[in-house]
Motif scaffolding. Structure first.
Motif, PDB file in Angstrom:
ATOM      1  N   ALA A  41      -0.247  17.344   9.471  1.00 10.72           N
ATOM      2  CA  ALA A  41      -0.790  15.978   9.489  1.00 10.72           C
ATOM      3  C   ALA A  41      -1.460  15.644   8.163  1.00 10.72           C
ATOM      4  CB  ALA A  41      -1.788  15.828  10.636  1.00 10.72           C
ATOM      5  N   TYR A  42      -2.115  16.637   7.533  1.00 14.63           N
ATOM      6  CA  TYR A  42      -2.750  16.390   6.245  1.00 14.63           C
ATOM      7  C   TYR A  42      -1.692  16.019   5.209  1.00 14.63           C
ATOM      8  CZ  TYR A  42      -6.277  19.431   8.483  1.00 14.63           C
ATOM      9  OH  TYR A  42      -7.156  20.018   9.356  1.00 14.63           O
ATOM     10  N   GLY A  43      -0.599  16.771   5.201  1.00 13.12           N
ATOM     11  CA  GLY A  43       0.464  16.499   4.233  1.00 13.12           C
ATOM     12  C   GLY A  43       1.058  15.122   4.421  1.00 13.12           C
ATOM     13  N   ALA A  44       1.286  14.740   5.672  1.00 15.09           N
ATOM     14  CA  ALA A  44       1.854  13.418   5.947  1.00 15.09           C
ATOM     15  C   ALA A  44       0.914  12.312   5.509  1.00 15.09           C
ATOM     16  CB  ALA A  44       2.162  13.297   7.437  1.00 15.09           C
ATOM     17  N   ALA A  45      -0.395  12.555   5.606  1.00 14.71           N
ATOM     18  CA  ALA A  45      -1.384  11.534   5.266  1.00 14.71           C
ATOM     19  C   ALA A  45      -1.508  11.303   3.770  1.00 14.71           C
ATOM     20  CB  ALA A  45      -2.744  11.914   5.845  1.00 14.71           C
ATOM     21  N   LEU A  46      -0.911  12.153   2.952  1.00 18.36           N
ATOM     22  CA  LEU A  46      -0.997  11.965   1.494  1.00 18.36           C
ATOM     23  C   LEU A  46      -0.301  10.679   1.045  1.00 18.36           C
ATOM     24  CD1 LEU A  46      -0.442  15.631   0.277  1.00 18.36           C
ATOM     25  CD2 LEU A  46      -2.532  14.274   0.009  1.00 18.36           C
ATOM     26  N   ASN A  47       0.475  10.072   1.924  1.00 18.01           N
ATOM     27  CA  ASN A  47       1.087   8.777   1.611  1.00 18.01           C
ATOM     28  C   ASN A  47       0.118   7.622   1.826  1.00 18.01           C
ATOM     29  OD1 ASN A  47       3.707   9.774   0.983  1.00 18.01           O
ATOM     30  ND2 ASN A  47       4.094  10.071   3.164  1.00 18.01           N
ATOM     31  N   ASP A  48      -1.057   7.914   2.378  1.00 17.66           N
ATOM     32  CA  ASP A  48      -2.050   6.887   2.690  1.00 17.66           C
ATOM     33  C   ASP A  48      -3.133   6.889   1.602  1.00 17.66           C
ATOM     34  OD1 ASP A  48      -4.105   5.328   3.653  1.00 17.66           O
ATOM     35  OD2 ASP A  48      -4.125   6.226   5.653  1.00 17.66           O
ATOM     36  N   PRO A  49      -3.225   5.826   0.793  1.00 15.59           N
ATOM     37  CA  PRO A  49      -4.225   5.802  -0.285  1.00 15.59           C
ATOM     38  C   PRO A  49      -5.654   5.999   0.200  1.00 15.59           C
ATOM     39  CG  PRO A  49      -2.626   4.043  -0.586  1.00 15.59           C
ATOM     40  CD  PRO A  49      -2.360   4.634   0.761  1.00 15.59           C
ATOM     41  N   SER A  50      -5.984   5.509   1.388  1.00 16.94           N
ATOM     42  CA  SER A  50      -7.348   5.673   1.884  1.00 16.94           C
ATOM     43  C   SER A  50      -7.645   7.138   2.200  1.00 16.94           C
ATOM     44  CB  SER A  50      -7.582   4.807   3.126  1.00 16.94           C
ATOM     45  OG  SER A  50      -6.754   5.221   4.202  1.00 16.94           O
ATOM     46  N   PHE A  51      -6.642   7.858   2.691  1.00 15.23           N
ATOM     47  CA  PHE A  51      -6.811   9.305   2.924  1.00 15.23           C
ATOM     48  C   PHE A  51      -7.019  10.023   1.602  1.00 15.23           C
ATOM     49  CE2 PHE A  51      -4.971  13.540   2.807  1.00 15.23           C
ATOM     50  CZ  PHE A  51      -5.603  14.180   3.870  1.00 15.23           C
ATOM     51  N   VAL A  52      -6.194   9.714   0.616  1.00 19.85           N
ATOM     52  CA  VAL A  52      -6.285  10.382  -0.687  1.00 19.85           C
ATOM     53  C   VAL A  52      -7.656  10.155  -1.301  1.00 19.85           C
ATOM     54  CG1 VAL A  52      -5.383  10.421  -3.047  1.00 19.85           C
ATOM     55  CG2 VAL A  52      -3.804  10.331  -1.110  1.00 19.85           C
ATOM     56  N   LYS A  53      -8.141   8.921  -1.237  1.00 21.98           N
ATOM     57  CA  LYS A  53      -9.449   8.600  -1.814  1.00 21.98           C
ATOM     58  C   LYS A  53     -10.556   9.442  -1.177  1.00 21.98           C
ATOM     59  CE  LYS A  53     -12.869   4.886  -1.938  1.00 21.98           C
ATOM     60  NZ  LYS A  53     -13.141   3.464  -1.616  1.00 21.98           N
ATOM     61  N   THR A  54     -10.612   9.464   0.160  1.00 20.48           N
ATOM     62  CA  THR A  54     -11.673  10.212   0.836  1.00 20.48           C
ATOM     63  C   THR A  54     -11.512  11.707   0.634  1.00 20.48           C
ATOM     64  OG1 THR A  54     -11.760   8.478   2.512  1.00 20.48           O
ATOM     65  CG2 THR A  54     -12.890  10.530   3.023  1.00 20.48           C
ATOM     66  N   PHE A  55     -10.277  12.181   0.598  1.00 19.58           N
ATOM     67  CA  PHE A  55     -10.011  13.601   0.367  1.00 19.58           C
ATOM     68  C   PHE A  55     -10.535  14.026  -1.006  1.00 19.58           C
ATOM     69  CE2 PHE A  55      -6.820  16.965  -0.905  1.00 19.58           C
ATOM     70  CZ  PHE A  55      -7.317  17.959  -0.079  1.00 19.58           C
ATOM     71  N   VAL A  56     -10.258  13.222  -2.023  1.00 21.81           N
ATOM     72  CA  VAL A  56     -10.745  13.519  -3.376  1.00 21.81           C
ATOM     73  C   VAL A  56     -12.269  13.507  -3.419  1.00 21.81           C
ATOM     74  CG1 VAL A  56     -10.891  12.632  -5.737  1.00 21.81           C
ATOM     75  CG2 VAL A  56      -8.675  12.726  -4.578  1.00 21.81           C
ATOM     76  N   LEU A  57     -12.871  12.499  -2.808  1.00 18.03           N
ATOM     77  CA  LEU A  57     -14.338  12.407  -2.808  1.00 18.03           C
ATOM     78  C   LEU A  57     -14.963  13.603  -2.103  1.00 18.03           C
ATOM     79  CD1 LEU A  57     -14.824   8.590  -2.062  1.00 18.03           C
ATOM     80  CD2 LEU A  57     -15.369   9.793  -4.195  1.00 18.03           C
ATOM     81  N   GLU A  58     -14.342  14.063  -1.019  1.00 19.85           N
ATOM     82  CA  GLU A  58     -14.889  15.198  -0.276  1.00 19.85           C
ATOM     83  C   GLU A  58     -14.700  16.492  -1.048  1.00 19.85           C
ATOM     84  OE1 GLU A  58     -17.115  16.436   3.018  1.00 19.85           O
ATOM     85  OE2 GLU A  58     -16.617  14.437   2.260  1.00 19.85           O
ATOM     86  N   LEU A  59     -13.531  16.674  -1.660  1.00 20.78           N
ATOM     87  CA  LEU A  59     -13.322  17.843  -2.516  1.00 20.78           C
ATOM     88  C   LEU A  59     -14.363  17.886  -3.629  1.00 20.78           C
ATOM     89  CD1 LEU A  59      -9.431  17.828  -3.045  1.00 20.78           C
ATOM     90  CD2 LEU A  59     -10.708  19.561  -1.776  1.00 20.78           C
ATOM     91  N   GLY A  60     -14.547  16.748  -4.301  1.00 20.20           N
ATOM     92  CA  GLY A  60     -15.481  16.680  -5.411  1.00 20.20           C
ATOM     93  C   GLY A  60     -16.918  16.847  -4.982  1.00 20.20           C
ATOM     94  N   ARG A  61     -17.290  16.218  -3.879  1.00 16.46           N
ATOM     95  CA  ARG A  61     -18.669  16.300  -3.401  1.00 16.46           C
ATOM     96  C   ARG A  61     -19.061  17.746  -3.121  1.00 16.46           C
ATOM     97  NH1 ARG A  61     -21.479  16.203   1.516  1.00 16.46           N
ATOM     98  NH2 ARG A  61     -19.551  16.349   2.719  1.00 16.46           N
ATOM     99  N   ARG A  62     -18.185  18.472  -2.470  1.00 21.30           N
ATOM    100  CA  ARG A  62     -18.499  19.869  -2.128  1.00 21.30           C
ATOM    101  C   ARG A  62     -18.519  20.754  -3.371  1.00 21.30           C
ATOM    102  NH1 ARG A  62     -16.574  21.168   3.861  1.00 21.30           N
ATOM    103  NH2 ARG A  62     -16.701  19.087   4.737  1.00 21.30           N
ATOM    104  N   PHE A  63     -17.583  20.495  -4.279  1.00 20.25           N
ATOM    105  CA  PHE A  63     -17.563  21.313  -5.489  1.00 20.25           C
ATOM    106  C   PHE A  63     -18.816  21.075  -6.320  1.00 20.25           C
ATOM    107  CE2 PHE A  63     -16.529  22.191  -9.917  1.00 20.25           C
ATOM    108  CZ  PHE A  63     -16.075  23.495  -9.812  1.00 20.25           C
TER     109      PHE A  63
END
Length: 304
Positions: A149-171
Motif C-alpha cells: 500500500a505504501y508503494g501504491a501511494a507514491l503516486n499521491d502527491p499528498s502522501f509523498v509530501k507527508t512521507f518526506v516531512l515525517e522522514l525529515g522530522r525524525r532524522f
C-alpha cells in the motif's frame, strides 16, 4: 509500531528480523541499492555516501516544510541544515546544489526579496526518489505486507509530501538507522562504502542464507570499476572491515572474502531499522492522505 522516542525499539527490530521473509527482504533491498547506485567521480569527490543520500532528502524536506511556516528551500537554509546535521561544509553544500541544478534536479525560482535564493525540486528529483522508495517498499513486502500500500501511494502527491516531512522530522530529531550497528558507520562515511559491502553480500548463491555464510568472490578491480573508485580505496575499505571483525579475506584464495558473524549481524540490524523507519513514516503519511482503507496494521504484524 513500538518505538523508543522516534527510533524503532530493539524489540520491534528483533521481531522484524524473526519474520520468515526477512532474508528475502534484505536480499532484495541490497540488490536495489547496488543497482540504483550512481557511480560518478564528481559526486564521489564532493560528498560521502551519507551526504549524497541525505542532501536531496533535506532539500525535499525544506521544500515541503515551507508550507508549515519553515524557511523553505533556499541556499542559506540548506547550508544551515547541512551544518546542523554535520553533512558537509558550506562550500560543498553550494557545489552540490550547483550540480543538482545543472542536472535538472533543482531549479531556481524568482522571489521578491533578492537576498533570498529560493530553489524548488523538479519533477525529476521527486520521481527519482519515488523510484528509490518504491523498490525498498517492494523489498519490504516480504516482512511488512502493508508496504504494498505504501508503494501504491507514491503516486499521491499528498502522501509523498507527508512521507518526506515525517522522514525529515525524525532524522532531524536524531533518528539514525545505524544506531544499532555503529560498526558500519565508516562504510556510510566512505565513497561507495555501503554498496561495496552490499555487493559482496550479493555474491552469495540464491539458495544460501543472506547475508551469505560462505566465502564470496572478491574482485578489487571489478569493485573499483563498478563504483568509480580507486583500487586503493577498495583495498582500504576491505582492510578496515577486517580490522573491525566484519570481513575476512580468503576462504577460497585471495580472490574471496567471508562476511563474518559480526558483519552479518550489523547488516541485518541496519536493514531492519531502516525498514521500520520507512514503514512508520509511511503509516503516518498513508493515514494523513486519507487512505485509511488501504492501511494494514503493521504493528499487529510485527507483534504477532
Amino acid at each position: 509500531m513500538p518505538t523508543t522516542g522516534m527510533t524503532p525499539s530493539p524489540d520491534a527490530v528483533m521481531r522484524l528480523r524473526r519474520q520468515p521473509g526477512f532474508a528475502q527482504a534484505m536480499r532484495a533491498s541490497t540488490d536495489a541499492a547496488v543497482r540504483l547506485y550512481r557511480a560518478d567521480r564528481i559526486l564521489n569527490a564532493l560528498l560521502s555516501d551519507r551526504g549524497r543520500a541525505l542532501m536531496p532528502l533535506v532539500a525535499l524536506y525544506l521544500h515541503f516544510a515551507e508550507q508549515h511556516g519553515e524557511p523553505g528551500l533556499t541556499v542559506g537554509a540548506m547550508k544551515e541544515m547541512c551544518a546542523r546535521l554535520d553533512l558537509c561544509s558550506a562550500g560543498r553544500c553550494e557545489a552540490m546544489l550547483a550540480l543538482m541544478r545543472a542536472t535538472g534536479l533543482l531549479a531556481s525560482t524568482p522571489h521578491l526579496d533578492r537576498r533570498r535564493r529560493p530553489l524548488v525540486p523538479t519533477d525529476k528529483l521527486i520521481a527519482l526518489h519515488c523510484d528509490r522508495w518504491g523498490v525498498q517498499f517492494d523489498a519490504m513486502t516480504a516482512v511488512v505486507p502493508a508496504a504494498a500500500a505504501y508503494g501504491a501511494a507514491l503516486n499521491d502527491p499528498s502522501f509523498v509530501k507527508t512521507f518526506v516531512l515525517e522522514l525529515g522530522r525524525r532524522f532531524i530529531a536524531g533518528l539514525r538507522v545505524l544506531d544499532g550497528s555503529p560498526e558500519l558507520e565508516p562504510f556510510a562515511e566512505r565513497t561507495a562504502g555501503m554498496v561495496i559491502l552490499f555487493s559482496l553480500a550479493q555474491g552469495g548463491r540464491a539458495d544460501q542464507p543472506f547475508p551469505p555464510v560462505d566465502a564470496v568472490p572478491l574482485s578489487i578491480n571489478g569493485l573499483a570499476t563498478r563504483f568509480s573508485v580507486s583500487r586503493k580505496h577498495v583495498l582500504s575499505l576491505i582492510r578496515d572491515a577486517e580490522d573491525k571483525g566484519l570481513l575476512a579475506r580468503g576462504g577460497a584464495g585471495n580472490d574471496a572474502v567471508t562476511i563474518l558473524p559480526r558483519g552479518r549481524e550489523a547488516i541485518a540490524q541496519m536493514l531492519a531499522t531502516m525498514f521500520l523507519y520507512m514503514a512508520e513514516c509511511a503509516e503516518v503519511a498513508l493515514q494523513a492522505a486519507g487512505r485509511k482503507e488501504s492501511v494494514i496494521d503493521a504493528a499487529a504484524i510485527l507483534s504477532a
